[in-house]
Motif scaffolding. Structure first.
Motif, mmCIF file in Angstrom:
data_model
loop_
_atom_site.group_PDB
_atom_site.id
_atom_site.type_symbol
_atom_site.label_atom_id
_atom_site.label_comp_id
_atom_site.label_asym_id
_atom_site.label_seq_id
_atom_site.Cartn_x
_atom_site.Cartn_y
_atom_site.Cartn_z
ATOM 1 N N GLN B 289 42.895 23.819 32.133
ATOM 2 C CA GLN B 289 41.536 24.204 32.524
ATOM 3 C C GLN B 289 41.532 24.940 33.865
ATOM 4 O O GLN B 289 40.839 25.938 34.031
ATOM 5 C CB GLN B 289 40.621 22.969 32.596
ATOM 6 N N SER B 290 42.306 24.443 34.833
ATOM 7 C CA SER B 290 42.357 25.120 36.134
ATOM 8 C C SER B 290 42.985 26.498 35.988
ATOM 9 O O SER B 290 42.566 27.451 36.650
ATOM 10 C CB SER B 290 43.193 24.318 37.133
ATOM 11 N N ALA B 291 43.994 26.601 35.135
ATOM 12 C CA ALA B 291 44.659 27.896 34.950
ATOM 13 C C ALA B 291 43.691 28.915 34.356
ATOM 14 O O ALA B 291 43.724 30.100 34.714
ATOM 15 C CB ALA B 291 45.891 27.730 34.065
ATOM 16 N N ILE B 292 42.837 28.449 33.455
ATOM 17 C CA ILE B 292 41.849 29.359 32.865
ATOM 18 C C ILE B 292 40.830 29.786 33.922
ATOM 19 O O ILE B 292 40.421 30.944 33.987
ATOM 20 C CB ILE B 292 41.175 28.705 31.635
ATOM 21 N N LYS B 293 40.456 28.851 34.801
ATOM 22 C CA LYS B 293 39.563 29.214 35.917
ATOM 23 C C LYS B 293 40.228 30.263 36.803
ATOM 24 O O LYS B 293 39.593 31.243 37.217
ATOM 25 C CB LYS B 293 39.231 27.977 36.758
ATOM 26 N N ASP B 294 41.493 30.046 37.113
ATOM 27 C CA ASP B 294 42.241 31.023 37.922
ATOM 28 C C ASP B 294 42.222 32.396 37.255
ATOM 29 O O ASP B 294 42.028 33.423 37.895
ATOM 30 C CB ASP B 294 43.713 30.602 38.077
ATOM 31 N N LEU B 295 42.442 32.381 35.940
ATOM 32 C CA LEU B 295 42.482 33.640 35.194
ATOM 33 C C LEU B 295 41.154 34.374 35.316
ATOM 34 O O LEU B 295 41.107 35.577 35.610
ATOM 35 C CB LEU B 295 42.785 33.358 33.712
ATOM 36 N N ARG B 296 40.057 33.633 35.122
ATOM 37 C CA ARG B 296 38.741 34.291 35.141
ATOM 38 C C ARG B 296 38.395 34.807 36.539
ATOM 39 O O ARG B 296 37.776 35.863 36.670
ATOM 40 C CB ARG B 296 37.686 33.345 34.581
ATOM 41 N N SER B 297 38.796 34.069 37.573
ATOM 42 C CA SER B 297 38.564 34.579 38.937
ATOM 43 C C SER B 297 39.326 35.877 39.138
ATOM 44 O O SER B 297 38.818 36.830 39.732
ATOM 45 C CB SER B 297 39.051 33.594 39.988
ATOM 46 N N LYS B 298 40.551 35.900 38.652
ATOM 47 C CA LYS B 298 41.375 37.096 38.828
ATOM 48 C C LYS B 298 40.780 38.274 38.069
ATOM 49 O O LYS B 298 40.716 39.394 38.583
ATOM 50 C CB LYS B 298 42.797 36.798 38.335
ATOM 51 N N LEU B 299 40.309 38.014 36.856
ATOM 52 C CA LEU B 299 39.693 39.086 36.062
ATOM 53 C C LEU B 299 38.419 39.590 36.748
ATOM 54 O O LEU B 299 38.164 40.797 36.796
ATOM 55 C CB LEU B 299 39.379 38.588 34.650
ATOM 56 N N ASP B 300 37.625 38.652 37.296
ATOM 57 C CA ASP B 300 36.392 39.042 37.992
ATOM 58 C C ASP B 300 36.713 39.960 39.166
ATOM 59 O O ASP B 300 36.003 40.918 39.437
ATOM 60 C CB ASP B 300 35.655 37.802 38.527
ATOM 61 N N TYR B 301 37.773 39.622 39.873
ATOM 62 C CA TYR B 301 38.164 40.426 41.025
ATOM 63 C C TYR B 301 38.594 41.825 40.589
ATOM 64 O O TYR B 301 38.129 42.832 41.130
ATOM 65 C CB TYR B 301 39.311 39.719 41.750
ATOM 66 N N TRP B 302 39.442 41.887 39.586
ATOM 67 C CA TRP B 302 40.052 43.178 39.211
ATOM 68 C C TRP B 302 39.116 44.096 38.438
ATOM 69 O O TRP B 302 39.333 45.313 38.398
ATOM 70 C CB TRP B 302 41.336 42.922 38.414
ATOM 71 N N CYS B 303 38.091 43.543 37.795
ATOM 72 C CA CYS B 303 37.256 44.406 36.956
ATOM 73 C C CYS B 303 36.491 45.419 37.792
ATOM 74 O O CYS B 303 36.015 46.424 37.270
ATOM 75 C CB CYS B 303 36.343 43.598 36.047
ATOM 76 N N ALA B 304 36.421 45.198 39.108
ATOM 77 C CA ALA B 304 35.760 46.185 39.966
ATOM 78 C C ALA B 304 36.571 47.482 40.031
ATOM 79 O O ALA B 304 36.028 48.542 40.376
ATOM 80 C CB ALA B 304 35.575 45.612 41.371
ATOM 81 N N TRP B 305 37.858 47.413 39.727
ATOM 82 C CA TRP B 305 38.686 48.642 39.777
ATOM 83 C C TRP B 305 39.194 49.041 38.402
ATOM 84 O O TRP B 305 39.305 50.222 38.079
ATOM 85 C CB TRP B 305 39.843 48.451 40.759
ATOM 86 N N LEU B 306 39.530 48.051 37.566
ATOM 87 C CA LEU B 306 40.033 48.329 36.211
ATOM 88 C C LEU B 306 39.074 47.699 35.217
ATOM 89 O O LEU B 306 39.052 46.472 35.073
ATOM 90 C CB LEU B 306 41.436 47.740 36.026
ATOM 91 N N ASP B 307 38.287 48.513 34.524
ATOM 92 C CA ASP B 307 37.245 47.896 33.698
ATOM 93 C C ASP B 307 37.796 47.277 32.409
ATOM 94 O O ASP B 307 37.104 46.508 31.761
ATOM 95 C CB ASP B 307 36.077 48.854 33.435
ATOM 96 N N ASP B 308 39.037 47.602 32.043
ATOM 97 C CA ASP B 308 39.607 46.941 30.856
ATOM 98 C C ASP B 308 40.674 45.910 31.255
ATOM 99 O O ASP B 308 41.617 45.653 30.512
ATOM 100 C CB ASP B 308 40.195 47.976 29.897
ATOM 101 N N ILE B 309 40.468 45.302 32.423
ATOM 102 C CA ILE B 309 41.472 44.385 32.958
ATOM 103 C C ILE B 309 41.805 43.243 31.985
ATOM 104 O O ILE B 309 42.933 42.746 31.956
ATOM 105 C CB ILE B 309 41.013 43.824 34.338
ATOM 106 N N GLU B 310 40.850 42.859 31.129
ATOM 107 C CA GLU B 310 41.124 41.774 30.167
ATOM 108 C C GLU B 310 42.234 42.133 29.189
ATOM 109 O O GLU B 310 42.860 41.257 28.605
ATOM 110 C CB GLU B 310 39.862 41.452 29.361
ATOM 111 N N LEU B 311 42.448 43.415 28.976
ATOM 112 C CA LEU B 311 43.522 43.826 28.072
ATOM 113 C C LEU B 311 44.854 43.936 28.811
ATOM 114 O O LEU B 311 45.909 44.063 28.206
ATOM 115 C CB LEU B 311 43.195 45.189 27.439
ATOM 116 N N VAL B 312 44.767 43.947 30.143
ATOM 117 C CA VAL B 312 45.965 44.206 30.953
ATOM 118 C C VAL B 312 46.618 42.902 31.403
ATOM 119 O O VAL B 312 47.826 42.725 31.299
ATOM 120 C CB VAL B 312 45.584 45.074 32.179
ATOM 121 N N ILE B 313 45.803 41.981 31.906
ATOM 122 C CA ILE B 313 46.330 40.699 32.402
ATOM 123 C C ILE B 313 46.269 39.673 31.286
ATOM 124 O O ILE B 313 45.263 39.565 30.624
ATOM 125 C CB ILE B 313 45.542 40.211 33.640
#
Lengths: 212, 313
Positions: B289-313
């Motif tokens: 559960q914590s790892a998934i939270k970490d993932l979503r925080s990271k995606l939230d951060y990166w989507c400001a520069w890479l809008d398809d970040i979910e496909l990348v990370i």
């Protein structure tokens, strides 16, 4: 049978479902793949791995989905009527572990070849790298462990045994099975209409040959 | 537009999107070992994140531009120059016809990425144009590049000057990596889980796109070499009985029989592509559960520069 209590977390985006054996694994995996609910569904010998999109799906929701979709139980795979003969050149440079296996299991070279060639087998699954076939049903007297450290390079066509199975290496690369011989039987051709020579349920027999 | 390879480095391949959905047939993902860095390079030249680009392991690549081109370099730190001009990473660069690009050896991190506006032409096989070397699939004739190879770049009508990755989106590199990881199916076979988690390992010379071998004080795992083969993925930490674990990377085999003692969290799998021999690695334990939270925080951060970040990370 109920599999509801046999789902295990296997990472933050992976679940593992325990199943009785390879036939059930392949059947359940095919069914779950068809639901389109998973990024990846891969059958192992006695587990099926499910990968979900953790960016959008919570771990407990993925578990619930898995419970629901395996609730219906598992039909069993039918094996094919055709028997594929696989020529194997045993020992020597082609089977670098052959002599060690003989002495470890207290078998003569002839006995080892006889034990490996006398029966018919069924392909349990494809996996590892393209064209690698896991073939179950090895004589119990041929039960050996994987190498403690995997080899850096195993030749294409290598025939290995480990943990009650025979494995055929279609491609060169690293590998941890105990190598007893090599085959020239083509196992993988990416450009062919049907890239994989064997598939789960294919029946095979090994035939000893003196050269490839 | 064509590129001529003048120097190929230790291993340069064309990578694109991973080959997904075929692991049950024994077909690994492949794709960039560090997909984030490749996406950043593609972003700078107006391409989609997985447009075919070059992955130069440990750098050491030179090429000549056949005609004017926009390109960008990201990933491992490596001195680079175009003709006589030193180049910065994370910038859009314009090359003129006939100019030579020289990328020196990587000094920090393992893989340099070069993306070209329009994307490279590559052979698509089994659903992707990523190179998978063991089966000679995809990319340029299914192999790593050699001197004299000519690559074609797709036509494009994109142009931009002074494009630069914002500083906060330039991933840091290191010789010491903290990688978040969860329990996997056979973590219970560890005699003492503290032998694996929150402990320093040194990266062995056995380190490639398939797996990264870790050396350390050794891990006791009770598998007797006789486990039933089971699915593995990029990020799976497998431990053979000799006690030296492997972090499986993008070319990870699809199934294996060594104990699966941990699984690198999805949020940190892209880091594996920059780990090189001699680096240090520490696995930081997380519950799923914590790892998934970490993932979503990271995606939230990166989507400001890479809008398809979910496909990348």
């Amino acid at each position: 049978m109920s599999l509801a209590n046999k789902i295990q977390s296997c990472g933050d985006d992976l679940l593992s479902v325990a199943v009785p054996g390879p036939a059930e694994s392949q059947q359940l995996a095919a069914r779950l793949r068809a639901t389109g609910e998973w990024l990846e569904v891969v059958g192992g010998i006695d587990t099926v791995a499910l990968r979900f999109d953790a960016a959008n799906i919570d771990a407990d929701a993925a578990q619930r989905t898995a419970h629901e979709s395996i609730g219906a139980g598992i039909p069993v795979v039918q094996s094919s009527p055709v028997v594929v003969e696989i020529p194997v050149c045993y020992g020597g440079e082609y089977g670098p572990d052959f002599d060690a296996v003989c002495s470890m299991l207290d078998l003569s070279a002839e006995e080892l070849v006889a034990l490996h060639t006398e029966r018919e087998y069924t392909v349990d699954m494809l996996g590892f790298t393209p064209g690698f076939a896991y073939i179950g049903g090895l004589d119990k007297r041929l039960n050996v462990a994987r190498l403690r450290e995997p080899r850096v390079q195993v030749a294409a066509g290598s025939v290995g045994i480990a943990a009650g199975r025979t494995g055929l290496y279609a491609l060169p690369g690293p590998g941890g099975w105990v190598l007893i011989g090599r085959t020239s039987h083509p196992l993988f051709d990416a450009t062919a209409d049907e890239p994989f020579a064997l598939s789960p349920g294919t029946r095979v027999r090994f035939v000893a040959v003196s050269a490839l | 537009m064509t590129l001529e390879i003048l120097k190929s480095g230790p291993q340069t391949t064309i990578q694109a999107a991973p080959r997904v959905g075929q692991r049950h047939l024994g077909v690994p993902y492949s794709g960039p070992a560090d997909p984030l860095s490749m996406a950043l390079a593609n972003r700078l030249v107006g391409n989609e994140s997985y447009a075919p680009a070059l992955e130069a392991t440990l750098g050491g690549l030179s090429l000549r531009f056949g005609s004017p081109a926009f390109f960008a370099i990201t990933g491992a730190t490596a001195h680079a120059r175009l003709a006589d001009r030193p180049l910065q990473h994370h910038r859009t660069i314009q090359a003129d016809a006939g100019e030579e690009l020289h990328v020196g050896p990587a000094t920090l991190g393992a893989r340099v990425y070069l993306a070209f506006a329009g994307g490279l032409q590559a052979e698509t096989i089994l659903g992707s144009s990523s190179t998978y070397l063991p089966a000679k699939l995809g990319g340029h004739e299914g192999r790593s590049l050699v001197i004299g190879d000519r690559l074609s770049v797709n036509h494009h009508d994109w142009s931009a000057d002074n494009h630069e990755t914002p500083r906060e989106f330039q991933p840091p590199l290191s010789t010491s990596w903290a990688i978040r990881a969860c329990d996997a199916a056979e973590t219970g076979l560890l005699r003492d889980r503290r032998q694996l988690f929150d402990r320093n390992f040194r990266v062995a010379s056995r380190c490639d796109r398939m797996g990264i071998m870790l050396e350390g004080p050794g891990i006791d795992v009770n598998s007797d070499g006789g486990l039933a083969s089971a699915p593995v993925f990029p990020g799976t930490v497998q431990c053979p009985d000799d006690g030296r674990p492997f972090l499986l990377s993008v070319d990870a085999q699809t199934t294996g029989g060594y104990a699966r003692v941990a699984q690198v969290a999805r949020a940190d799998r892209h880091l594996l592509g920059q780990i090189r021999p001699g680096d240090h690695v520490r696995l930081l334990w997380r519950d799923p559960q914590s790892a998934i939270k970490d993932l979503r925080s990271k995606l939230d951060y990166w989507c400001a520069w890479l809008d398809d970040i979910e496909l990348v990370i």
